[in-house]
Design a protein around this motif. Structure first.
Motif, PDB file in Angstrom:
ATOM      1  N   UNK A  70       0.823  -1.209   0.000  1.00  0.00           N
ATOM      2  CA  UNK A  70       0.000   0.000   0.000  1.00  0.00           C
ATOM      3  C   UNK A  70       0.860   1.264   0.000  1.00  0.00           C
ATOM      4  N   UNK A  71       2.148   1.112  -0.121  1.00  0.00           N
ATOM      5  CA  UNK A  71       3.079   2.251  -0.089  1.00  0.00           C
ATOM      6  C   UNK A  71       2.820   3.136   1.128  1.00  0.00           C
ATOM      7  N   UNK A  72       2.659   2.485   2.284  1.00  0.00           N
ATOM      8  CA  UNK A  72       2.344   3.215   3.520  1.00  0.00           C
ATOM      9  C   UNK A  72       3.404   2.966   4.590  1.00  0.00           C
ATOM     10  N   UNK A  73       3.499   3.935   5.500  1.00  0.00           N
ATOM     11  CA  UNK A  73       4.339   3.776   6.670  1.00  0.00           C
ATOM     12  C   UNK A  73       5.818   3.813   6.342  1.00  0.00           C
ATOM     13  N   UNK A  74       6.636   3.598   7.359  1.00  0.00           N
ATOM     14  CA  UNK A  74       8.079   3.544   7.185  1.00  0.00           C
ATOM     15  C   UNK A  74       8.628   4.816   6.572  1.00  0.00           C
ATOM     16  N   UNK A  75       9.666   4.666   5.749  1.00  0.00           N
ATOM     17  CA  UNK A  75      10.276   5.814   5.069  1.00  0.00           C
ATOM     18  C   UNK A  75       9.584   5.979   3.722  1.00  0.00           C
ATOM     19  N   UNK A  76       8.673   6.924   3.633  1.00  0.00           N
ATOM     20  CA  UNK A  76       7.925   7.219   2.403  1.00  0.00           C
ATOM     21  C   UNK A  76       7.247   5.987   1.815  1.00  0.00           C
ATOM     22  N   UNK A  77       6.916   5.032   2.650  1.00  0.00           N
ATOM     23  CA  UNK A  77       6.155   3.870   2.199  1.00  0.00           C
ATOM     24  C   UNK A  77       6.915   2.920   1.293  1.00  0.00           C
ATOM     25  N   UNK A  78       8.236   2.999   1.321  1.00  0.00           N
ATOM     26  CA  UNK A  78       9.014   2.192   0.358  1.00  0.00           C
ATOM     27  C   UNK A  78      10.324   1.710   0.976  1.00  0.00           C
ATOM     28  N   UNK A  79      11.012   0.847   0.171  1.00  0.00           N
ATOM     29  CA  UNK A  79      12.345   0.391   0.573  1.00  0.00           C
ATOM     30  C   UNK A  79      13.333   1.554   0.435  1.00  0.00           C
ATOM     31  N   UNK A  80      14.411   1.489   1.205  1.00  0.00           N
ATOM     32  CA  UNK A  80      15.408   2.563   1.180  1.00  0.00           C
ATOM     33  C   UNK A  80      16.133   2.598  -0.163  1.00  0.00           C
ATOM     34  N   UNK A  81      16.535   3.817  -0.568  1.00  0.00           N
ATOM     35  CA  UNK A  81      17.269   4.010  -1.815  1.00  0.00           C
ATOM     36  C   UNK A  81      18.546   4.794  -1.545  1.00  0.00           C
ATOM     37  N   UNK A  82      19.423   4.770  -2.521  1.00  0.00           N
ATOM     38  CA  UNK A  82      20.653   5.568  -2.452  1.00  0.00           C
ATOM     39  C   UNK A  82      20.271   7.041  -2.256  1.00  0.00           C
ATOM     40  N   UNK A  83      20.920   7.689  -1.324  1.00  0.00           N
ATOM     41  CA  UNK A  83      20.679   9.113  -1.123  1.00  0.00           C
ATOM     42  C   UNK A  83      19.663   9.434  -0.040  1.00  0.00           C
ATOM     43  N   UNK A  84      18.901   8.418   0.402  1.00  0.00           N
ATOM     44  CA  UNK A  84      17.955   8.669   1.493  1.00  0.00           C
ATOM     45  C   UNK A  84      18.714   9.054   2.759  1.00  0.00           C
ATOM     46  N   UNK A  85      18.116   9.942   3.533  1.00  0.00           N
ATOM     47  CA  UNK A  85      18.708  10.308   4.822  1.00  0.00           C
ATOM     48  C   UNK A  85      17.680  10.035   5.912  1.00  0.00           C
ATOM     49  N   UNK A  86      18.033   9.128   6.817  1.00  0.00           N
ATOM     50  CA  UNK A  86      17.112   8.747   7.890  1.00  0.00           C
ATOM     51  C   UNK A  86      17.492   9.451   9.175  1.00  0.00           C
ATOM     52  N   UNK A  87      16.505  10.014   9.854  1.00  0.00           N
ATOM     53  CA  UNK A  87      16.772  10.625  11.154  1.00  0.00           C
ATOM     54  C   UNK A  87      16.740   9.563  12.245  1.00  0.00           C
ATOM     55  N   UNK A  88      17.661   9.720  13.190  1.00  0.00           N
ATOM     56  CA  UNK A  88      17.718   8.835  14.352  1.00  0.00           C
ATOM     57  C   UNK A  88      17.418   9.692  15.583  1.00  0.00           C
ATOM     58  N   UNK A  89      16.478   9.247  16.394  1.00  0.00           N
ATOM     59  CA  UNK A  89      16.131  10.012  17.599  1.00  0.00           C
ATOM     60  C   UNK A  89      17.311  10.110  18.560  1.00  0.00           C
ATOM     61  N   UNK A  90      17.359  11.230  19.283  1.00  0.00           N
ATOM     62  CA  UNK A  90      18.372  11.374  20.328  1.00  0.00           C
ATOM     63  C   UNK A  90      18.092  10.345  21.421  1.00  0.00           C
TER      64      UNK A  90
END
Lengths: 324, 232
Positions: A141-161
């Motif tokens: 359903x392209x929902x949830x997670x990082x933009x509803x998809x698998x990670x790609x080159x160039x994605x930047x994920x935030x990590x909580x403090x």
């Protein structure tokens, strides 16, 4: 807060937590980590809530750089992980160990085997907008997670403090137990109603024989290829069902063609095939680690043995990691 | 070994589906919806999820709660209480605009021909019917609609399509349904709606809920386009 820049995304890397229980009546799959045990243990070692979002990597790990000090832990199936600092010095990193990374460090996780999935957990957890109360990626359903998809080159994920972690590490006995639990070579099952009725013979034909995991397996279902003689014997044992029934993670459907399919975490909430058995709760993590080409056997147990196995799993997590 | 313990009586029409799931068989979708509402508003201890089916309800428990000796007795009492409750009033009515232009309705002409109808007459009967949402399942927001006139019923395709577009209005056996998301599917396609059947940002996310009545209203392609495209 820190962030992780993806240089190489692996084969299928997804943000997952423990999913969305309670929404099946709207047709929403539970989802979450295919091997929830590894996710929980990885998070516990970092002092996170056990359901903190992490990266689930299948077959091949990611390569990524940290922009700020971050403590992380590799959980799940074995994979060769190295941390390379800004000066080019690299060191090998064991699983089930909280490891501090510095700003500019590059993390390289290579092939994952034996098993299928490794989890990259971070102190504080991956930060994504919650979708229906969960960070889990639902690809269909392209929902949830990082933009509803698998990670790609160039994605930047935030990590909580997160507060600093006091370098915890899984004990040798826990690591040994985890490896045995995630790769037992068998799955214990309890008979489902159809497996005690019309499909009883088919279920018994499938017990204790080598079943090969098909390459057409994914988070929705694990397809098993029984020996040809058994497929021929059980073909047609399961007719198509007329009325759809509620389905379960671990339910083993039998197609009219004689192909058993074990439903995975992203399974459709209802289905129409006959269900011959269900994988017991304690063996669902091992189901999530079955890799194409693996050979697995089904062992029939009763409910009491299934409950006992679950109690034993809980006791181990409570003793080793204080997971309630 | 298996079967070494005698079966524990659970309750009438109730059986273990796994060591943590209990399946209740119920005669009608109305019974399923009624038991669902009762159990959802007063969940037994350790209940993790409730999964309605066409004529059954699956209860998932935490394995610890499922192993509790008192579960069978508590379930018997709870189900007896569900059975004696009256049916709740219908949960509202929804009109679904849909367009049946040829590219949205690849199966319409064949369905009409099988019944010796022209497509317009088939659609007229379809739009005259009042459907009821029996249950949601398969994928987020997918409603199984009862009430398809017997004359319009047709089996699902022998070979499922690899991709059914989102918004597709479809029939299979004696039911109608609408695909909220693109997916493989074997139902026969008779049109497409621009409505979003499922939106996680909406409360509740699913447009349809069990007990609702649904009618389909034919719209032109230009109206379909003006109502906006559905998500994925």
């Amino acid at each position: 807060m820190s962030s992780l820049a993806i240089i190489s995304p692996g084969v299928q890397s997804l943000v997952q937590d423990l999913g969305r229980p309670g929404l099946a009546s709207m047709g929403v799959p539970r989802g979450g980590a295919a091997d929830g045990l590894s996710l929980r243990c990885g998070n516990a070692l970092l002092g996170n809530p056990v359901d903190a979002p992490a990266i689930e990597m299948a077959m091949l790990g990611i390569e990524a750089t940290f922009d700020a000090p971050t403590t992380w832990c590799l959980a799940g199936a074995p994979s060769h992980a190295t941390l390379v600092d800004a000066g080019g010095t690299s060191r090998s990193v064991p699983r089930w160990t909280a490891v501090p990374a510095r700003a500019g460090d590059r993390l390289i996780v290579k092939a994952i085997r034996p098993g299928l999935r490794s989890y990259l957990c971070f102190a504080g957890g991956v930060r994504v907008p919650p979708c229906m109360g969960s960070a889990s990626t639902l690809l269909s359903c392209a929902m949830g997670g990082f933009e509803g998809r698998a990670l790609r080159v160039g994605d930047v994920l935030d990590i909580n403090a997160a507060p600093p972690v006091v370098a915890p590490q899984a004990s040798a006995s826990l690591v040994e137990w985890l490896d045995a639990t995630l790769r037992p070579g068998i799955l214990r099952v309890v008979a489902a109603p159809d497996g005690q009725g019309p499909c009883r013979d088919a279920l018994h034909a499938l017990l204790d024989v080598p079943l090969r995991v098909s390459g057409h397996s994914n988070r929705v279902g694990v397809r098993l290829e029984p020996p040809v003689a058994i497929v021929e014997a059980i073909r047609g044992a399961a007719g198509g069902r007329v009325a759809s029934i509620g389905m379960a993670h671990g339910a083993i459907e039998l197609t009219p063609g004689g192909e058993p399919i074990i439903l995975g975490v992203d399974h459709p909430t209802t289905g129409g095939y006959q269900v011959i058995a269900c994988v017991i709760a304690a063996d669902l993590p091992a189901l999530g680690q079955l890799s194409p080409g693996d050979v697995v056997r089904l062992n029939l147990v009763d409910r009491h043995q299934a409950w006992q196995a679950h109690r034993a799993l809980r006791a181990m997590l409570s003793k080793e990691l204080a997971i309630p | 070994m298996a079967d070494s313990h005698p079966p524990e009586p659970l309750a009438p029409q109730t059986r273990w589906f796994s060591e943590r799931h209990v399946q209740i068989s119920l005669p009608t979708p109305g019974d399923v919806a009624r038991f669902f509402r009762t159990l959802a508003s007063n969940p037994p201890q350790g209940l993790v999820d409730l999964v309605p089916g066409a004529a059954s309800l699956l209860l998932e428990f935490d394995p610890v709660a499922a192993a509790d000796d008192s579960l069978p007795a508590r379930l018997r009492d709870l189900l007896a209480a569900c059975a004696s409750l009256p049916d709740k009033a219908p949960a509202g009515a929804v009109a679904i605009p849909f367009c049946a232009e040829a590219d949205f309705a690849p199966d319409l002409e064949g369905l009409a021909r099988e019944r010796a109808l022209d497509p317009a007459a088939w659609l007229e009967e379809f739009c005259a019917a009042t459907f009821t949402v029996d249950f949601l399942g398969f994928m987020p927001g997918f409603a199984y609609l009862g009430g398809l006139p017997a004359r319009l019923a047709a089996p699902r395709l022998d070979q499922p399509r690899p991709r059914v577009p989102a918004g597709s209005v479809a029939i299979a056996a004696d039911r109608a349904g609408i695909y909220p998301f693109a997916s493989p599917g074997g139902w026969r396609l008779v049109g497409r709606t621009p409505l979003a059947l499922f939106d996680p940002a909406r409360e509740p996310p699913a447009l349809l809920a069990p007990g609702m009545t649904v009618r389909f209203a034919l719209v032109s392609r230009s109206t379909f386009d003006s109502l906006g495209p559905v998500a994925p």
